[in-house]
Write a protein that holds these residues in place. Structure first.
Motif, mmCIF file in Angstrom:
data_model
loop_
_atom_site.group_PDB
_atom_site.id
_atom_site.type_symbol
_atom_site.label_atom_id
_atom_site.label_comp_id
_atom_site.label_asym_id
_atom_site.label_seq_id
_atom_site.Cartn_x
_atom_site.Cartn_y
_atom_site.Cartn_z
ATOM 1 N N TRP A 244 33.000 15.885 -3.875
ATOM 2 C CA TRP A 244 31.608 16.178 -2.754
ATOM 3 C C TRP A 244 31.962 15.054 -1.636
ATOM 4 O O TRP A 244 31.374 15.505 -0.694
ATOM 5 C CB TRP A 244 30.583 15.697 -3.523
ATOM 6 N N LYS A 245 32.791 14.055 -1.668
ATOM 7 C CA LYS A 245 32.921 13.125 -0.688
ATOM 8 C C LYS A 245 31.527 12.840 0.171
ATOM 9 O O LYS A 245 31.167 12.990 1.249
ATOM 10 C CB LYS A 245 33.856 13.740 0.431
ATOM 11 N N ILE A 246 30.828 12.197 -0.626
ATOM 12 C CA ILE A 246 29.493 11.585 -0.157
ATOM 13 C C ILE A 246 29.175 10.119 -0.645
ATOM 14 O O ILE A 246 29.564 9.879 -1.837
ATOM 15 C CB ILE A 246 28.204 12.518 -0.791
ATOM 16 N N SER B 177 32.174 -5.220 2.220
ATOM 17 C CA SER B 177 32.242 -5.106 0.647
ATOM 18 C C SER B 177 32.640 -3.760 -0.025
ATOM 19 O O SER B 177 31.374 -3.110 0.043
ATOM 20 C CB SER B 177 31.079 -5.899 0.283
ATOM 21 N N ASP B 178 33.591 -3.442 -0.466
ATOM 22 C CA ASP B 178 33.807 -2.119 -1.166
ATOM 23 C C ASP B 178 33.403 -1.965 -2.449
ATOM 24 O O ASP B 178 34.243 -2.812 -3.288
ATOM 25 C CB ASP B 178 35.201 -1.741 -0.787
ATOM 26 N N GLU B 179 32.206 -1.596 -2.789
ATOM 27 C CA GLU B 179 31.572 -1.623 -4.173
ATOM 28 C C GLU B 179 31.695 -0.398 -4.782
ATOM 29 O O GLU B 179 30.443 0.076 -5.476
ATOM 30 C CB GLU B 179 30.246 -2.733 -4.348
ATOM 31 N N GLY C 168 30.882 9.786 -5.564
ATOM 32 C CA GLY C 168 32.255 10.443 -5.811
ATOM 33 C C GLY C 168 32.209 9.648 -7.309
ATOM 34 O O GLY C 168 32.534 10.393 -8.177
ATOM 35 N N LYS C 169 32.435 8.225 -7.265
ATOM 36 C CA LYS C 169 32.522 7.508 -8.443
ATOM 37 C C LYS C 169 31.452 7.549 -9.524
ATOM 38 O O LYS C 169 31.728 7.555 -10.735
ATOM 39 C CB LYS C 169 32.929 6.064 -8.049
ATOM 40 N N THR C 170 30.225 7.262 -8.744
ATOM 41 C CA THR C 170 29.163 7.221 -9.629
ATOM 42 C C THR C 170 28.777 8.393 -10.557
ATOM 43 O O THR C 170 28.148 8.440 -11.568
ATOM 44 C CB THR C 170 27.773 6.822 -8.654
ATOM 45 N N ALA D 86 33.070 7.130 0.597
ATOM 46 C CA ALA D 86 33.292 5.790 1.086
ATOM 47 C C ALA D 86 34.363 5.401 2.103
ATOM 48 O O ALA D 86 34.223 4.611 2.903
ATOM 49 C CB ALA D 86 33.729 4.721 -0.123
ATOM 50 N N THR D 87 35.489 6.363 2.250
ATOM 51 C CA THR D 87 36.355 6.342 3.048
ATOM 52 C C THR D 87 36.107 6.355 4.607
ATOM 53 O O THR D 87 36.071 5.368 5.274
ATOM 54 C CB THR D 87 37.508 7.444 2.931
ATOM 55 N N GLN D 88 35.048 7.014 4.811
ATOM 56 C CA GLN D 88 34.566 7.265 6.205
ATOM 57 C C GLN D 88 33.620 6.104 6.265
ATOM 58 O O GLN D 88 33.667 5.620 7.663
ATOM 59 C CB GLN D 88 33.551 8.736 6.210
HETATM 60 C C1 LIG Z 1 38.445 1.002 -3.886
HETATM 61 C C2 LIG Z 1 38.111 2.443 -3.158
HETATM 62 N N1 LIG Z 1 37.448 2.574 -2.177
HETATM 63 C C3 LIG Z 1 37.059 3.653 -1.587
HETATM 64 C C4 LIG Z 1 37.560 4.695 -2.126
HETATM 65 C C5 LIG Z 1 37.183 6.082 -1.392
HETATM 66 O O1 LIG Z 1 35.868 6.745 -2.015
HETATM 67 P P1 LIG Z 1 35.430 8.109 -1.609
HETATM 68 O O2 LIG Z 1 36.183 8.999 -2.249
HETATM 69 O O3 LIG Z 1 34.087 8.069 -1.880
HETATM 70 O O4 LIG Z 1 35.811 8.157 -0.050
HETATM 71 C C6 LIG Z 1 38.042 4.725 -3.534
HETATM 72 C C7 LIG Z 1 38.618 6.165 -3.910
HETATM 73 O O5 LIG Z 1 39.522 6.087 -4.846
HETATM 74 C C8 LIG Z 1 38.324 3.414 -4.053
HETATM 75 O O6 LIG Z 1 39.026 3.326 -5.025
#
Ligand SMILES: Cc1ncc(COP(=O)(O)O)c(C=O)c1O
Length: 378
Positions: free
Chosen positions: A237-239, A196-198, A229-231, A95-97
């Protein structure tokens, strides 16, 4: 040479500091948000199988088509939204990228991005590097958005409202009333985009997650970000992926192709196959049990636990234990009591300290039991 940093206020993040301290002093690490239990063996086996196939070269730029198909089905199954697979999906390196790429593509110099504090730490730098201006607005004490204040701050330069729901660090999940306020705000401000960061979309407990995917009136002007990563408990894996209307996606892909071009092929192939058998509808239940266990174990402690409605975080008020600043308290928690947590002030641009700390309960039951035994002795 005198070199002026582009990010002068960025140092080592508190997540690195606390995890390093936890390792150095042998403390239980409830600070950084990552699971410490094994991943689903089915996914592990699929990855091993895929690694023996011919999946080791560049994937298509937008993502492995099978994975894109899987993402589209996932969104339909949870939210009933039909995605255009060829124009509206992008697989990203976490999600970061996704967030970084969307901000680089859509924010021009001097444009403003509204960020609601406390917030996840990667937003601010992405806006600054795009030449934009982060406008930080505090959430209310119950971690809901102050819609009047947001409305006051919107002006002709405001390009993006960045919303994180379910929310890190608080675990707040926005209810229908707030989503309606969001829709009204977007309607009143047609130049505004919603990012929207979900990433914790499938981790909610009593309350359902209301995704922007379900809101026809705003989803065409929204960029929705999620993370495997969360799911699937695979943060390393950073996807992740990003869903956006074609107009925005065209711009986002221009940046993506020169930032990473494409994302790890074997992992994409494995996730594409795993999505056919994984049940994301059970994730909330899995973490619900962990949340309830941790809260029950913490009942005898002097910490006051705030509501945790989603994500895998539990915020605790330690004011009955100490009046120390939260960063100092967290350091002492590692040194004197053997548990690492994250101080909430680091999520606030103004450093506001409400004597709150965040525990991550994405841990084995044994870890939660051991940590809470230590925390209850304080
Ligand atoms: C709210 C939120 N957004 C984005 C991220 C980043 O996710 P990713 O590890 O898939 O880059 C995190 C990771 O902790 C997060 O808590």
């Amino acid at each position: 040479m005198n070199f002026e940093s582009k990010l002068p206020s960025v140092g080592t993040t508190i997540f690195t500091v606390m995890s390093k301290m936890a390792a150095e002093y042998g403390a239980i690490n409830l600070s950084q948000g990552f699971p410490n239990f094994p991943i689903d063996p089915t996914l592990q086996n699929i990855l091993a199988e895929k690694a023996s196939e011919n999946v080791h070269q560049y994937a298509p730029m937008a993502g492995n088509p099978e994975l894109i198909g899987g993402i589209s089905k996932l969104i339909f199954s949870h939210y009933g939204r039909t995605i255009n697979e060829s124009t509206e999906v992008l697989v990203t390196a976490g999600a970061t990228q996704a967030l970084f790429t969307a901000i680089q593509a859509l924010v021009k110099a001097d444009e403003e991005v509204i960020i609601l504090d406390p917030c996840y730490d990667c937003y601010d730098s992405a806006v600054i590097l795009a030449g934009g201006k982060p406008v930080h607005i505090s959430l209310k004490d119950d971690f809901t958005p102050d819609w009047e204040l947001i409305e006051q701050k919107i002006n002709s330069k405001t390009r993006i409202l960045l919303l994180n729901n379910p929310h890190n660090p608080s675990g707040k999940v926005l209810d229908e009333n707030h989503i309606e306020r969001l829709e009204e705000l977007m309607e009143k401000n047609p130049q505004l985009l919603l990012l929207s960061d979900e990433v914790y979309e499938f981790i909610t407990f009593e309350k359902p997650h209301i995704s922007v995917h379900t809101r026809r009136s705003i989803r065409e002007r929204s960029i929705i970000v999620s993370s495997f990563g969360k799911t699937f408990h695979i943060t390393g894996w950073k996807i992740g992926y990003l869903i956006a209307g074609e107009q925005w996606m065209r711009e986002i892909k221009k940046v993506h192709q020169f930032l990473v071009f494409c994302v790890n092929s074997p992992a994409q192939a494995a996730l594409a196959a795993y999505l056919n058998v994984a049940n994301t509808h059970l994730l909330g239940q899995f973490y619900h049990q962990k949340r309830d266990l941790f809260r029950k174990l913490m009942t005898p402690s002097k910490f006051i636990l705030l509501p945790s409605e989603g994500s895998y975080f539990q915020v605790a008020d330690y004011s009955a234990i100490s009046g120390e600043p939260d960063v100092e308290f967290c350091k002492r928690l590692v040194l004197d009591h053997g548990v690492a947590a994250i101080p909430l002030s680091v999520f606030n641009a103004d450093g506001k300290d409400r004597k709150l700390i965040r525990f991550c309960f994405a841990k084995t039951d044994e870890t939660l039991i051991e940590a809470s035994e230590k925390l209850c002795k304080i």
